[in-house]
Design a protein around this motif. Structure first.
Motif, PDB file in Angstrom:
ATOM      1  N   MET A   1       0.837  -1.179   0.000  1.00  0.00           N
ATOM      2  CA  MET A   1       0.000   0.000   0.000  1.00  0.00           C
ATOM      3  C   MET A   1       0.880   1.240   0.000  1.00  0.00           C
ATOM      4  SD  MET A   1      -2.998   1.009   2.584  1.00  0.00           S
ATOM      5  CE  MET A   1      -4.315   1.778   1.744  1.00  0.00           C
ATOM      6  N   LYS A   2       0.473   2.232  -0.762  1.00  0.00           N
ATOM      7  CA  LYS A   2       1.228   3.473  -0.872  1.00  0.00           C
ATOM      8  C   LYS A   2       1.042   4.323   0.382  1.00  0.00           C
ATOM      9  CE  LYS A   2       1.638   7.648  -3.445  1.00  0.00           C
ATOM     10  NZ  LYS A   2       0.907   8.769  -3.859  1.00  0.00           N
ATOM     11  N   ASN A   3       2.137   4.853   0.868  1.00  0.00           N
ATOM     12  CA  ASN A   3       2.059   5.813   1.971  1.00  0.00           C
ATOM     13  C   ASN A   3       1.917   7.202   1.382  1.00  0.00           C
ATOM     14  OD1 ASN A   3       2.451   3.862   3.962  1.00  0.00           O
ATOM     15  ND2 ASN A   3       4.656   3.964   3.713  1.00  0.00           N
ATOM     16  N   PHE A   4       1.000   7.982   1.939  1.00  0.00           N
ATOM     17  CA  PHE A   4       0.761   9.333   1.451  1.00  0.00           C
ATOM     18  C   PHE A   4       1.759  10.297   2.075  1.00  0.00           C
ATOM     19  CE2 PHE A   4      -3.485   7.388   1.063  1.00  0.00           C
ATOM     20  CZ  PHE A   4      -3.680   7.578  -0.292  1.00  0.00           C
ATOM     21  N   THR A   5       2.109  11.328   1.316  1.00  0.00           N
ATOM     22  CA  THR A   5       2.969  12.378   1.846  1.00  0.00           C
ATOM     23  C   THR A   5       2.129  13.308   2.718  1.00  0.00           C
ATOM     24  OG1 THR A   5       2.570  13.895   0.018  1.00  0.00           O
ATOM     25  CG2 THR A   5       4.413  12.333  -0.244  1.00  0.00           C
ATOM     26  N   VAL A   6       2.801  14.132   3.487  1.00  0.00           N
ATOM     27  CA  VAL A   6       2.104  15.097   4.340  1.00  0.00           C
ATOM     28  C   VAL A   6       1.265  16.035   3.479  1.00  0.00           C
ATOM     29  CG1 VAL A   6       2.436  17.010   5.945  1.00  0.00           C
ATOM     30  CG2 VAL A   6       3.854  14.971   6.140  1.00  0.00           C
ATOM     31  N   GLU A   7       1.803  16.452   2.349  1.00  0.00           N
ATOM     32  CA  GLU A   7       1.089  17.351   1.449  1.00  0.00           C
ATOM     33  C   GLU A   7      -0.178  16.706   0.910  1.00  0.00           C
ATOM     34  OE1 GLU A   7       4.370  16.672   1.164  1.00  0.00           O
ATOM     35  OE2 GLU A   7       5.263  18.583   1.744  1.00  0.00           O
ATOM     36  N   GLU A   8      -0.090  15.427   0.543  1.00  0.00           N
ATOM     37  CA  GLU A   8      -1.258  14.718   0.022  1.00  0.00           C
ATOM     38  C   GLU A   8      -2.332  14.566   1.101  1.00  0.00           C
ATOM     39  OE1 GLU A   8       0.880  11.912  -3.351  1.00  0.00           O
ATOM     40  OE2 GLU A   8       0.857  11.253  -1.274  1.00  0.00           O
ATOM     41  N   ILE A   9      -1.927  14.268   2.304  1.00  0.00           N
ATOM     42  CA  ILE A   9      -2.875  14.136   3.416  1.00  0.00           C
ATOM     43  C   ILE A   9      -3.553  15.469   3.693  1.00  0.00           C
ATOM     44  CG2 ILE A   9      -3.087  13.685   5.897  1.00  0.00           C
ATOM     45  CD1 ILE A   9      -0.813  11.587   5.499  1.00  0.00           C
ATOM     46  N   ASN A  10      -2.779  16.541   3.710  1.00  0.00           N
ATOM     47  CA  ASN A  10      -3.359  17.870   3.922  1.00  0.00           C
ATOM     48  C   ASN A  10      -4.358  18.222   2.828  1.00  0.00           C
ATOM     49  OD1 ASN A  10      -1.932  18.331   6.285  1.00  0.00           O
ATOM     50  ND2 ASN A  10      -0.274  19.393   5.249  1.00  0.00           N
ATOM     51  N   LEU A  11      -4.052  17.878   1.595  1.00  0.00           N
ATOM     52  CA  LEU A  11      -4.961  18.144   0.489  1.00  0.00           C
ATOM     53  C   LEU A  11      -6.260  17.361   0.664  1.00  0.00           C
ATOM     54  CD1 LEU A  11      -5.528  19.420  -2.276  1.00  0.00           C
ATOM     55  CD2 LEU A  11      -4.448  17.411  -3.294  1.00  0.00           C
ATOM     56  N   MET A  12      -6.164  16.102   1.037  1.00  0.00           N
ATOM     57  CA  MET A  12      -7.356  15.280   1.223  1.00  0.00           C
ATOM     58  C   MET A  12      -8.249  15.816   2.336  1.00  0.00           C
ATOM     59  SD  MET A  12      -6.196  11.351   0.598  1.00  0.00           S
ATOM     60  CE  MET A  12      -4.620  11.352   1.428  1.00  0.00           C
ATOM     61  N   CYS A  13      -7.655  16.450   3.323  1.00  0.00           N
ATOM     62  CA  CYS A  13      -8.435  16.995   4.438  1.00  0.00           C
ATOM     63  C   CYS A  13      -9.321  18.156   4.007  1.00  0.00           C
ATOM     64  CB  CYS A  13      -7.510  17.436   5.572  1.00  0.00           C
ATOM     65  SG  CYS A  13      -6.749  16.054   6.430  1.00  0.00           S
ATOM     66  N   CYS A  14      -9.068  18.734   2.846  1.00  0.00           N
ATOM     67  CA  CYS A  14      -9.888  19.838   2.348  1.00  0.00           C
ATOM     68  C   CYS A  14     -11.196  19.341   1.740  1.00  0.00           C
ATOM     69  CB  CYS A  14      -9.123  20.628   1.296  1.00  0.00           C
ATOM     70  SG  CYS A  14      -7.647  21.423   1.923  1.00  0.00           S
TER      71      CYS A  14
END
Length: 45
Positions: A1-14
């Protein structure tokens, strides 16, 4: 499974993260032209 970057996680939170399907649909509904260059690149990925 791919681990998400901090930037990707922050984007998903929007977006609505109540389900994976809803998150993907919400992200697809946004036009990349309306976004900042770095955010648009993350969305494109």
């Amino acid at each position: 499974m791919k681990n998400f970057t901090v930037e990707e996680i922050n984007l998903m939170c929007c977006f609505n993260t109540s389900s994976r399907k809803r998150l993907i649909n919400d992200m697809k509904s946004v036009t990349l032209n309306d976004m900042d260059g770095e955010i648009a690149e993350l969305m494109y990925k």
